[in-house]
Design a protein around this motif. Structure first.
Motif, PDB file in Angstrom:
ATOM      1  N   GLU A   1       7.757   5.128  11.624  1.00  0.00           N
ATOM      2  CA  GLU A   1       7.753   4.052  10.627  1.00  0.00           C
ATOM      3  C   GLU A   1       8.903   4.230   9.627  1.00  0.00           C
ATOM      4  OE1 GLU A   1       4.192   3.472   8.250  1.00  0.00           O
ATOM      5  OE2 GLU A   1       4.879   1.455   7.755  1.00  0.00           O
TER       6      GLU A   1
ATOM      7  N   HIS B   1       1.028   6.316  10.212  1.00  0.00           N
ATOM      8  CA  HIS B   1       1.392   5.801   8.900  1.00  0.00           C
ATOM      9  C   HIS B   1       2.475   6.647   8.214  1.00  0.00           C
ATOM     10  CE1 HIS B   1       0.704   3.497   5.317  1.00  0.00           C
ATOM     11  NE2 HIS B   1       0.541   4.588   4.624  1.00  0.00           N
TER      12      HIS B   1
ATOM     13  N   HIS C   1       2.769   4.493   0.855  1.00  0.00           N
ATOM     14  CA  HIS C   1       3.422   4.988   2.068  1.00  0.00           C
ATOM     15  C   HIS C   1       3.978   6.392   1.815  1.00  0.00           C
ATOM     16  CE1 HIS C   1       3.051   1.050   3.968  1.00  0.00           C
ATOM     17  NE2 HIS C   1       3.489   1.586   5.077  1.00  0.00           N
TER      18      HIS C   1
ATOM     19  N   ASP D   1       5.503  -2.321   4.965  1.00  0.00           N
ATOM     20  CA  ASP D   1       4.972  -3.125   6.085  1.00  0.00           C
ATOM     21  C   ASP D   1       5.376  -4.594   5.942  1.00  0.00           C
ATOM     22  OD1 ASP D   1       3.815  -0.785   6.844  1.00  0.00           O
ATOM     23  OD2 ASP D   1       1.772  -1.352   6.279  1.00  0.00           O
TER      24      ASP D   1
ATOM     25  N   GLU E   1       0.837  -1.204   0.000  1.00  0.00           N
ATOM     26  CA  GLU E   1       0.000   0.000   0.000  1.00  0.00           C
ATOM     27  C   GLU E   1       0.869   1.250   0.000  1.00  0.00           C
ATOM     28  OE1 GLU E   1      -2.121  -0.333   3.761  1.00  0.00           O
ATOM     29  OE2 GLU E   1      -0.506   0.711   4.806  1.00  0.00           O
TER      30      GLU E   1
ATOM     31  N   ARG F   1       9.126  -4.809   6.935  1.00  0.00           N
ATOM     32  CA  ARG F   1       9.327  -4.641   8.377  1.00  0.00           C
ATOM     33  C   ARG F   1       8.903  -5.908   9.130  1.00  0.00           C
ATOM     34  NH1 ARG F   1       6.517  -1.117  11.120  1.00  0.00           N
ATOM     35  NH2 ARG F   1       4.841  -1.065   9.600  1.00  0.00           N
TER      36      ARG F   1
END
Ligand SMILES: [Zn+2]
Length: 275
Positions: free
Chosen positions: A171, A166, A38, A47, A36, A50
């Motif tokens: 992140e 997000h 980012h 994601d 998705e 990670r």
């Protein structure tokens, strides 16, 4: 005899190797990711990578007691679909994938499973899948977590933005540490990072603790990000990821020590005096 597997990744091993390893590796980690948007400076696989990196580091830390399944690279990302390239599964599809994957592990003898999601949008689905699995497989110990919530105390210390989440500095720092190829440092931009950056619904969604009022990201932020990715660093990422690995490994040490669960609960009635 000590066992030194070639890999903790199930997909890298042959079936005879797995047959030998299985009694020494009672815990399986199932990493979940997302594909998705980012924002302008982070890759769509952030994601997924990670989750994979944290799962690998935990398995290395506890070697040979933990195996890792292939990561599921697409999650529930409906709230990002306005941005080009985001892929999403419906919650019911992801739920079914988790249930069938964990059931496969159970059929091969695993009775302790840890689901690790790198994407918060998967949480509600993971919770339902875990509820189903606990009903279907009563002898299964199953636990789950995200990555960032495990170190929420550190996140509040290290975040500079009032609004975060997000693709924030948190992140983005994790991504810098996990895999520098995820990050285009010159393209990182501040996203919605204060209440003034949000519209009326966005402000309401973020201002009442404990009340859920979900928003889509195109309504929350022009760039698709919250927080300020320009404040990220690989040092912050190292602190966060290392603490996450340490805490999940600590949980799994104790999880490994748990006795196997029985299929049927054993209840002992407390004798009561007759009136
Ligand atoms: Zn993310």
């Amino acid at each position: 005899m000590p066992i030194a597997p070639r890999s903790h990744r199930l997909a890298d091993l042959t079936w005879p190797e797995i047959d030998d390893l299985r009694p020494h590796a009672p815990v399986a980690i199932v990493p979940l990711g997302a594909t998705e948007q980012h924002g302008h400076g982070l890759a769509q696989r952030t994601d997924t990578t990670r989750a994979e990196v944290v799962a690998d580091l935990v398995a290395q830390h506890l070697s040979p007691k933990v195996v890792v399944t292939p990561v599921i690279p697409v999650g529930v990302s409906e709230h990002h679909m306005a941005f080009p390239g985001t892929l999403t599964l419906s919650p019911i599809t992801l739920q079914q994938v988790i249930v069938e994957l964990v059931t496969s592990l159970h059929r091969h003898g695993w009775r302790k499973v840890y689901v690790l999601t790198g994407h918060g949008g998967n949480n509600a689905t993971v919770e339902v899948a875990v509820t189903r699995l606990r009903t279907d497989l009563p002898d299964l110990h199953i636990a789950w977590s995200g990555i960032t919530p495990v170190v929420s105390d550190l996140v509040s210390k290290l975040s500079e933005s009032r609004i975060g989440g997000h693709s924030s500095e948190i992140e983005t720092s994790q991504a810098m540490f996990a895999d520098p190829d995820l990050v285009l440092p010159e393209r990182l931009t501040p996203g919605s990072s204060t209440f003034d950056d949000l519209d009326q619904a966005g402000k309401l969604s973020r201002s009442r603790p404990g009340i859920h009022f979900p928003q889509s990201y195109h309504d929350l932020s022009k760039t698709g990000t919250l927080g300020d990715a320009t404040k990220s660093s690989v040092e912050i990422g190292a602190r966060l990821v290392e603490a996450t690995v340490e805490r999940i490994s600590g949980f799994l040490q104790d999880f490994l020590d748990l006795p196997e669960r029985q299929s049927a609960p054993t209840l002992t009635r407390i004798p009561q005096e007759t009136p």
